[in-house]
Design a protein around this motif. Structure first.
Motif, PDB file in Angstrom:
ATOM      1  N   GLY A 182      21.783  28.920  21.967  1.00 40.49           N
ATOM      2  CA  GLY A 182      22.926  29.271  20.854  1.00 40.49           C
ATOM      3  C   GLY A 182      22.272  28.229  19.317  1.00 40.49           C
ATOM      4  N   GLU A 183      21.405  27.036  19.937  1.00 44.15           N
ATOM      5  CA  GLU A 183      21.115  25.867  18.965  1.00 44.15           C
ATOM      6  C   GLU A 183      19.782  26.704  18.157  1.00 44.15           C
ATOM      7  N   GLY A 184      19.163  28.349  18.865  1.00 40.74           N
ATOM      8  CA  GLY A 184      17.560  28.163  18.591  1.00 40.74           C
ATOM      9  C   GLY A 184      17.258  27.753  18.925  1.00 40.74           C
ATOM     10  N   ARG A 185      17.058  27.006  19.734  1.00 39.62           N
ATOM     11  CA  ARG A 185      15.519  26.307  20.385  1.00 39.62           C
ATOM     12  C   ARG A 185      15.550  26.244  21.934  1.00 39.62           C
ATOM     13  N   ARG A 186      14.738  26.467  22.410  1.00 36.75           N
ATOM     14  CA  ARG A 186      14.295  26.660  23.865  1.00 36.75           C
ATOM     15  C   ARG A 186      14.792  25.329  24.530  1.00 36.75           C
ATOM     16  N   ILE A 187      14.292  25.021  25.456  1.00 32.37           N
ATOM     17  CA  ILE A 187      14.361  24.021  27.054  1.00 32.37           C
ATOM     18  C   ILE A 187      14.127  23.892  27.768  1.00 32.37           C
ATOM     19  N   ALA A 188      13.770  22.656  28.350  1.00 26.67           N
ATOM     20  CA  ALA A 188      12.926  22.557  29.252  1.00 26.67           C
ATOM     21  C   ALA A 188      13.658  22.169  30.965  1.00 26.67           C
ATOM     22  N   LEU A 189      13.139  22.854  31.865  1.00 28.42           N
ATOM     23  CA  LEU A 189      13.531  23.276  32.620  1.00 28.42           C
ATOM     24  C   LEU A 189      14.535  21.911  33.585  1.00 28.42           C
ATOM     25  N   SER A 190      12.852  20.290  32.970  1.00 22.33           N
ATOM     26  CA  SER A 190      13.490  19.105  33.186  1.00 22.33           C
ATOM     27  C   SER A 190      14.390  18.726  32.557  1.00 22.33           C
ATOM     28  N   ALA A 191      14.790  18.534  31.293  1.00 18.42           N
ATOM     29  CA  ALA A 191      15.874  18.209  30.391  1.00 18.42           C
ATOM     30  C   ALA A 191      17.128  18.625  31.389  1.00 18.42           C
ATOM     31  N   ILE A 192      17.432  20.183  31.396  1.00 17.09           N
ATOM     32  CA  ILE A 192      18.609  20.524  32.843  1.00 17.09           C
ATOM     33  C   ILE A 192      19.033  19.955  33.766  1.00 17.09           C
ATOM     34  N   ALA A 193      17.895  19.612  34.481  1.00 21.32           N
ATOM     35  CA  ALA A 193      18.135  18.739  35.648  1.00 21.32           C
ATOM     36  C   ALA A 193      18.310  17.807  35.829  1.00 21.32           C
ATOM     37  N   LYS A 194      18.227  17.017  34.117  1.00 18.77           N
ATOM     38  CA  LYS A 194      18.313  15.857  33.730  1.00 18.77           C
ATOM     39  C   LYS A 194      19.909  15.964  33.815  1.00 18.77           C
ATOM     40  N   SER A 195      20.306  16.602  33.238  1.00 17.04           N
ATOM     41  CA  SER A 195      21.788  16.097  32.710  1.00 17.04           C
ATOM     42  C   SER A 195      22.113  17.568  34.203  1.00 17.04           C
ATOM     43  N   SER A 196      22.009  18.096  34.915  1.00 21.30           N
ATOM     44  CA  SER A 196      23.182  19.043  35.719  1.00 21.30           C
ATOM     45  C   SER A 196      23.217  17.848  37.006  1.00 21.30           C
ATOM     46  N   GLY A 197      21.502  17.645  37.251  1.00 19.73           N
ATOM     47  CA  GLY A 197      21.834  16.740  38.335  1.00 19.73           C
ATOM     48  C   GLY A 197      21.387  17.765  39.735  1.00 19.73           C
ATOM     49  N   ILE A 198      20.818  18.559  38.870  1.00 19.05           N
ATOM     50  CA  ILE A 198      19.908  19.985  40.141  1.00 19.05           C
ATOM     51  C   ILE A 198      18.176  19.285  39.584  1.00 19.05           C
ATOM     52  N   SER A 199      17.730  18.830  40.971  1.00 16.76           N
ATOM     53  CA  SER A 199      15.732  18.995  41.213  1.00 16.76           C
ATOM     54  C   SER A 199      15.985  19.823  40.273  1.00 16.76           C
ATOM     55  N   LYS A 200      15.131  19.849  40.003  1.00 14.17           N
ATOM     56  CA  LYS A 200      13.717  20.713  38.937  1.00 14.17           C
ATOM     57  C   LYS A 200      12.726  21.905  39.694  1.00 14.17           C
ATOM     58  N   ARG A 201      12.482  21.305  41.019  1.00 20.59           N
ATOM     59  CA  ARG A 201      12.268  22.558  42.117  1.00 20.59           C
ATOM     60  C   ARG A 201      13.249  23.275  42.363  1.00 20.59           C
ATOM     61  N   TYR A 202      14.399  23.064  42.400  1.00 16.94           N
ATOM     62  CA  TYR A 202      15.737  24.181  43.006  1.00 16.94           C
ATOM     63  C   TYR A 202      15.652  25.389  41.369  1.00 16.94           C
ATOM     64  N   LEU A 203      15.641  24.675  40.025  1.00 19.54           N
ATOM     65  CA  LEU A 203      15.132  24.973  39.172  1.00 19.54           C
ATOM     66  C   LEU A 203      14.258  26.161  38.768  1.00 19.54           C
ATOM     67  N   ASP A 204      13.459  25.518  38.856  1.00 20.74           N
ATOM     68  CA  ASP A 204      12.472  26.684  39.515  1.00 20.74           C
ATOM     69  C   ASP A 204      12.649  27.581  40.196  1.00 20.74           C
ATOM     70  N   GLN A 205      12.415  27.720  41.541  1.00 24.44           N
ATOM     71  CA  GLN A 205      13.177  28.640  41.799  1.00 24.44           C
ATOM     72  C   GLN A 205      14.027  29.533  40.994  1.00 24.44           C
ATOM     73  N   LEU A 206      15.106  28.847  41.071  1.00 23.62           N
ATOM     74  CA  LEU A 206      16.710  29.936  40.820  1.00 23.62           C
ATOM     75  C   LEU A 206      15.792  30.669  39.061  1.00 23.62           C
ATOM     76  N   SER A 207      15.115  30.355  38.221  1.00 22.88           N
ATOM     77  CA  SER A 207      14.863  30.538  36.894  1.00 22.88           C
ATOM     78  C   SER A 207      13.759  31.676  37.322  1.00 22.88           C
ATOM     79  N   ILE A 208      13.112  31.940  38.738  1.00 20.14           N
ATOM     80  CA  ILE A 208      12.124  32.792  38.357  1.00 20.14           C
ATOM     81  C   ILE A 208      12.852  34.410  38.836  1.00 20.14           C
ATOM     82  N   SER A 209      14.523  34.098  39.459  1.00 23.34           N
ATOM     83  CA  SER A 209      15.453  35.081  40.066  1.00 23.34           C
ATOM     84  C   SER A 209      15.800  35.641  38.244  1.00 23.34           C
ATOM     85  N   LEU A 210      16.222  34.653  37.295  1.00 20.48           N
ATOM     86  CA  LEU A 210      16.618  34.731  36.618  1.00 20.48           C
ATOM     87  C   LEU A 210      15.881  35.794  35.211  1.00 20.48           C
TER      88      LEU A 210
END
Length: 92
Positions: free
Chosen positions: A22-50
């Motif tokens: 929405g702000e016109g930028r890309r975001i790294a999974l590591s940034a989402i991991a920090k803000s959400s408390g979800i491990s980056k490794r798990y976010l990697d798995q979820l991103s494949i499905s998406l």
């Protein structure tokens, strides 16, 4: 309807990507991991499905990260949940 952990975390991931898109930028999974408390490794798995469901697209490299593949208004929660957990069957 009660959502499992995988579905909840996938929704959190999509919210993080959607905010950045929405702000016109890309975001790294590591940034989402920090803000959400979800491990980056798990976010990697979820991103494949998406990515397989064509809901997000990623770019690697210095200016890499994830963005929505289409406007957020066109993405339905049901599509996200199906990407995360598989087909949803409604029963009595």
């Amino acid at each position: 309807m009660k959502l499992g952990k995988r579905a909840r975390y996938t929704l959190r991931l999509m919210v993080g990507i959607g905010r950045a898109s929405g702000e016109g930028r890309r975001i790294a999974l590591s940034a989402i991991a920090k803000s959400s408390g979800i491990s980056k490794r798990y976010l990697d798995q979820l991103s494949i499905s998406l990515k397989n469901a064509s809901l997000i697209k990623g770019r690697s490299g210095r200016n890499g990260g994830y963005t929505l593949s289409r406007p957020a208004a066109e993405i339905k929660i049901g599509q996200i949940l199906e990407a995360a957990t598989g087909p949803i069957d409604i029963a009595e």
